[in-house]
Scaffold this active site. Structure first.
Site, PDB file in Angstrom:
ATOM      1  N   THR A 159       0.726  -1.115   0.142  1.00  0.00           N
ATOM      2  CA  THR A 159       0.035  -0.112   0.002  1.00  0.00           C
ATOM      3  C   THR A 159       0.799   1.388  -0.019  1.00  0.00           C
ATOM      4  OG1 THR A 159      -0.166  -0.182   2.291  1.00  0.00           O
ATOM      5  CG2 THR A 159      -2.023  -1.131   0.948  1.00  0.00           C
ATOM      6  N   LYS A 185       4.176  -6.956   4.126  1.00  0.00           N
ATOM      7  CA  LYS A 185       3.731  -5.490   3.727  1.00  0.00           C
ATOM      8  C   LYS A 185       3.296  -4.794   5.091  1.00  0.00           C
ATOM      9  CE  LYS A 185       0.496  -3.444   3.242  1.00  0.00           C
ATOM     10  NZ  LYS A 185      -0.274  -2.315   4.388  1.00  0.00           N
ATOM     11  N   THR A 196       1.324  -6.988  12.969  1.00  0.00           N
ATOM     12  CA  THR A 196       1.545  -5.481  12.832  1.00  0.00           C
ATOM     13  C   THR A 196       1.576  -5.196  11.297  1.00  0.00           C
ATOM     14  OG1 THR A 196       3.806  -6.289  13.131  1.00  0.00           O
ATOM     15  CG2 THR A 196       3.052  -5.142  14.861  1.00  0.00           C
ATOM     16  N   GLU A 287       6.687   4.853   7.777  1.00  0.00           N
ATOM     17  CA  GLU A 287       6.115   6.243   6.658  1.00  0.00           C
ATOM     18  C   GLU A 287       6.861   7.582   7.272  1.00  0.00           C
ATOM     19  OE1 GLU A 287       1.650   4.785   5.830  1.00  0.00           O
ATOM     20  OE2 GLU A 287       1.921   5.803   7.292  1.00  0.00           O
ATOM     21  N   ASN A 410      -0.061  10.347   5.647  1.00  0.00           N
ATOM     22  CA  ASN A 410      -1.527   9.951   6.334  1.00  0.00           C
ATOM     23  C   ASN A 410      -2.247  11.200   6.182  1.00  0.00           C
ATOM     24  OD1 ASN A 410      -1.049   7.361   7.657  1.00  0.00           O
ATOM     25  ND2 ASN A 410       0.863   8.193   8.128  1.00  0.00           N
ATOM     26  N   SER A 415      -7.055  10.218  -0.537  1.00  0.00           N
ATOM     27  CA  SER A 415      -7.164  11.146  -1.479  1.00  0.00           C
ATOM     28  C   SER A 415      -6.422  10.844  -2.649  1.00  0.00           C
ATOM     29  CB  SER A 415      -6.987  12.677  -1.374  1.00  0.00           C
ATOM     30  OG  SER A 415      -5.449  12.882  -0.800  1.00  0.00           O
TER      31      SER A 415
END
Length: 415
Positions: A159, A185, A196, A287, A410, A415
């Protein structure tokens, strides 16, 4: 559309992957959410494949988690279907029907019962997952399955991941060589209570399901349950371990103590190494990451207490932002220790960063020179060590820094 996110500066290349006899897999673009990339993965396992699983402890799990939990007691698996882009979470009856339709379609292709088909989904929460996009894509995907499809599968389940994640080891069981190989992933919504993220591991070893389950449940505790990106546990987490039996190693009794039996010692070590590699790859893709944090806690009243302290440090926004800013602010580590509710004594506590002891017995070390610590903070891998001075409990956890990149990713995820 998938977000365009720069590849993590801590990314590692894919290892050279082998073949796990008894499993074929692949990926296809089904258009579930993303455009121009694969987002649906199918794996087919040989008859007789056993399975073990560990799942999220979230009280709001996705429909695929419920599905897998319900069929796991059978201990048998013939297929796995994973989609990216839509988590099939908080979708009510529609989510359950999608699971049923997906399992039925895969079962027809694999010539097995739907109760031998495992399902996993990852992505946006609260949007209906269109079953027809999956079921219509499965036949062509099934036709193209390959025993060499591991890297395609690793990419197909991504993702916000910026690189595919895989690990492989070999081991010996009673003189027979076996392989253990897995993909994972995950880069955000990462915290323990397991799993997790999503991870799928397969071996050609012949092992009973109860033995597999004992090995996986134990291996999770010091790997996937010791990583955190943002303290948020996903609704969709799972780790599945499949054993195809194709290696035809001598039989292992289902009643043995899998955690101590000497015939499984090498396999245990190799499996734990695969789980460790995959867990660390998830953190390396946190991230917005620029730094990897390794946190060791010793001197606690118990191992569990040490783990809670380590996770408190790894989850602290103030520790994480200090690391991001390359600020050797060890006081934030002391803060995190003191707030977490575990036994601690300021006057027996010591803190080290980069191997340099900064504070001991309730005060700064005499003659402390911050220069080497400042230099260490400029690196990509930050080592923090805390000794509570209370007992023999110890634990290690891994985390990452908190940057503007995390907010950028995030803040616009849907969007």
């Amino acid at each position: 559309m998938a977000q365009t996110i720069p590849v993590s500066p801590l990314a590692l290349p894919m290892p050279e992957l082998g073949v796990v006899r008894g499993i074929r897999l692949g990926a296809i673009a089904a258009g579930i959410r993303y455009k121009g990339r694969t987002d649906l993965v199918l794996a087919e396992m040989a008859p007789g494949t056993t399975v073990a699983g560990v799942f999220t402890k979230s009280k709001c799990p996705g429909a695929p988690v419920d599905w897998c939990r319900a069929i796991l007691p059978k201990g048998e698996a013939r297929a796995l279907v994973v989609n990216a882009g839509n988590a099939n979470v908080f979708t009510g009856q529609a989510g359950r029907k999608t699971c049923e339709a997906t399992a039925a379609a895969a079962a027809k292709l694999a010539d097995c019962s739907a109760e031998n088909v495992y399902l996993a989904s990852t992505g946006v929460i609260g949007e209906i997952l269109p079953a027809e996009r999956i079921t219509s894509a499965l036949p062509a995907l099934h036709t193209a399955l390959s025993e060499n499809g591991w890297e395609d599968a690793a990419r197909g389940i991504m993702t916000t991941d910026t690189f595919p994640k895989a690990a492989v080891r070999k081991a010996t069981i009673k003189g027979t060589e076996v392989i253990i190989q897995g993909i994972a992933k995950g880069s955000g919504m990462i915290a323990p209570d397991m799993a997790t993220m999503l991870a799928f591991v397969a071996t050609d070893a012949k092992l009973p399901a109860p033995v597999l389950q004992a090995l996986l449940s134990a291996g999770i505790q010091k790997t996937f349950n010791c990583i955190t990106v943002d303290s948020d546990t996903s609704t969709s987490d799972m780790v599945l371990l499949f054993a195809t039996g194709a290696a035809q190693n001598p039989d292992i009794a289902a009643t043995i103590d899998a955690l101590t039996d000497p015939d499984l010692a090498d396999f245990r070590t190799a499996l734990n190494a695969v789980l460790h590699d995959l867990a660390l790859l998830v953190i390396r893709d946190g991230e917005g990451i620029t730094k990897l944090m390794s946190i060791k806690v010793s001197g606690a009243v118990s191992d569990q207490s040490a783990w809670r302290v380590a996770m408190a440090i790894g989850n602290s926004p103030l520790v994480k932002t200090a690391v991001a800013g390359e600020d050797a602010n060890w006081g934030r580590v002391v803060m995190a220790v003191g707030k977490c509710g575990e036994p601690a004594d300021r006057d027996t506590l010591s803190v080290s960063i980069g191997g340099v002891c900064i504070a001991r017995n309730g005060t700064v070390v005499d003659g402390y020179d911050e220069t080497p610590v400042v230099a260490h903070m400029k690196g990509q891998e930050i080592d923090i060590a805390v000794d509570l001075g209370l007992g023999t409990g110890a634990a290690q956890a891994w985390s990452c820094d908190l940057t503007h990149g995390y907010i950028d990713i995030n803040g616009s995820y849907r969007s």
